[in-house]
Design a protein around this motif. Sequence first.
Motif, PDB file in Angstrom:
ATOM      1  N   VAL A 102       0.841  -1.190   0.000  1.00  0.00           N
ATOM      2  CA  VAL A 102       0.000   0.000   0.000  1.00  0.00           C
ATOM      3  C   VAL A 102       0.884   1.250   0.000  1.00  0.00           C
ATOM      4  O   VAL A 102       2.078   1.190   0.298  1.00  0.00           O
ATOM      5  N   ASN A 103       0.287   2.366  -0.338  1.00  0.00           N
ATOM      6  CA  ASN A 103       0.953   3.660  -0.225  1.00  0.00           C
ATOM      7  C   ASN A 103       0.531   4.307   1.084  1.00  0.00           C
ATOM      8  O   ASN A 103      -0.664   4.425   1.370  1.00  0.00           O
ATOM      9  N   VAL A 104       1.501   4.703   1.880  1.00  0.00           N
ATOM     10  CA  VAL A 104       1.230   5.292   3.191  1.00  0.00           C
ATOM     11  C   VAL A 104       1.727   6.739   3.189  1.00  0.00           C
ATOM     12  O   VAL A 104       2.902   6.995   2.913  1.00  0.00           O
ATOM     13  N   MET A 129       5.399  11.031   2.001  1.00  0.00           N
ATOM     14  CA  MET A 129       5.086   9.619   1.839  1.00  0.00           C
ATOM     15  C   MET A 129       6.054   8.784   2.678  1.00  0.00           C
ATOM     16  O   MET A 129       7.252   9.073   2.749  1.00  0.00           O
ATOM     17  N   ALA A 130       5.517   7.752   3.302  1.00  0.00           N
ATOM     18  CA  ALA A 130       6.353   6.842   4.087  1.00  0.00           C
ATOM     19  C   ALA A 130       7.058   5.869   3.155  1.00  0.00           C
ATOM     20  O   ALA A 130       6.571   5.540   2.067  1.00  0.00           O
ATOM     21  N   SER A 157      -2.547   8.212   6.195  1.00  0.00           N
ATOM     22  CA  SER A 157      -3.476   7.752   5.159  1.00  0.00           C
ATOM     23  C   SER A 157      -2.904   6.513   4.470  1.00  0.00           C
ATOM     24  O   SER A 157      -1.696   6.392   4.293  1.00  0.00           O
ATOM     25  N   VAL A 158      -3.793   5.622   4.091  1.00  0.00           N
ATOM     26  CA  VAL A 158      -3.403   4.374   3.423  1.00  0.00           C
ATOM     27  C   VAL A 158      -4.203   4.247   2.137  1.00  0.00           C
ATOM     28  O   VAL A 158      -5.427   4.437   2.126  1.00  0.00           O
ATOM     29  N   GLY A 163      -8.840  -0.321  -0.835  1.00  0.00           N
ATOM     30  CA  GLY A 163      -9.474   0.976  -0.647  1.00  0.00           C
ATOM     31  C   GLY A 163      -8.557   1.955   0.072  1.00  0.00           C
ATOM     32  O   GLY A 163      -7.374   1.699   0.269  1.00  0.00           O
ATOM     33  N   THR A 164      -9.123   3.073   0.448  1.00  0.00           N
ATOM     34  CA  THR A 164      -8.362   4.107   1.152  1.00  0.00           C
ATOM     35  C   THR A 164      -8.917   4.292   2.557  1.00  0.00           C
ATOM     36  O   THR A 164     -10.093   4.020   2.821  1.00  0.00           O
ATOM     37  N   ALA A 165      -8.069   4.755   3.448  1.00  0.00           N
ATOM     38  CA  ALA A 165      -8.486   4.977   4.833  1.00  0.00           C
ATOM     39  C   ALA A 165      -7.475   5.887   5.499  1.00  0.00           C
ATOM     40  O   ALA A 165      -6.366   6.102   4.988  1.00  0.00           O
ATOM     41  N   GLU A 166      -7.856   6.450   6.642  1.00  0.00           N
ATOM     42  CA  GLU A 166      -6.926   7.277   7.394  1.00  0.00           C
ATOM     43  C   GLU A 166      -7.291   7.270   8.873  1.00  0.00           C
ATOM     44  O   GLU A 166      -8.423   6.954   9.261  1.00  0.00           O
TER      45      GLU A 166
END
Length: 209
Positions: A102-104, A129-130, A157-158, A163-166
């Motif tokens: 995922v992108n964090v 971005m992590a 945020s992920v 999907g996306t979430a935070e």
Amino acid sequence: MQAQHTQFQANRMKAYGLLALVTGILSLFTYASILAHGGGTPRLTDVEAGPYRLFAWTSPEPLRAGEIHMTIAVTLPPTTSSGSDKQGANQSDTLTEAVTDVNVGVVFEPMVADDQSPSQLASAKVALMASVSEINPLYYEVDTELAFAGQWKATISVDGLLGTAEASFMSGVEPALLVNWSLVFGIVLLLVVIILYSRMRTRSERHNS
């Protein structure tokens, strides 16, 4: 024979001295690595965020204006698997799967700070971005700097296939230290190793002379 024994003792002491120097330098690098990639203080612990669960740790403790580090873990909700032990009794295990594709992203935003205008608060906002941890690929990491002391909000945020979430948390940030004690400790450690090595070499030279 005596000369050979003396030379053997001298070579052994040199080897011990060199080993002590190398060990000390490696310890210093290990200490620096721990400081840079350590877990730190828990900020989010198994927090539900859409299809994910989030964990976050920060360092140093307490957070201060200047350099900070955050370690993040993203997992799926725990699942239960059933099985039987060697005696045939039914048992269940709770399994947690780490998410690594995922992108964090992380946003640090000052909410309240003494002697800071609204425009200064807005300009101090940091978004980045992590990256995947160099020590453990199951974790993500970010390193950044916070401009000043006050109350800060961190939002993680992920974005992934599910999907996306935070999720977010608030934390107080104290003024920067005038002395970097971690750096001082590292320098002292290195000096101690150099002194010990020098003494061993001196003793070796005396035995050899």
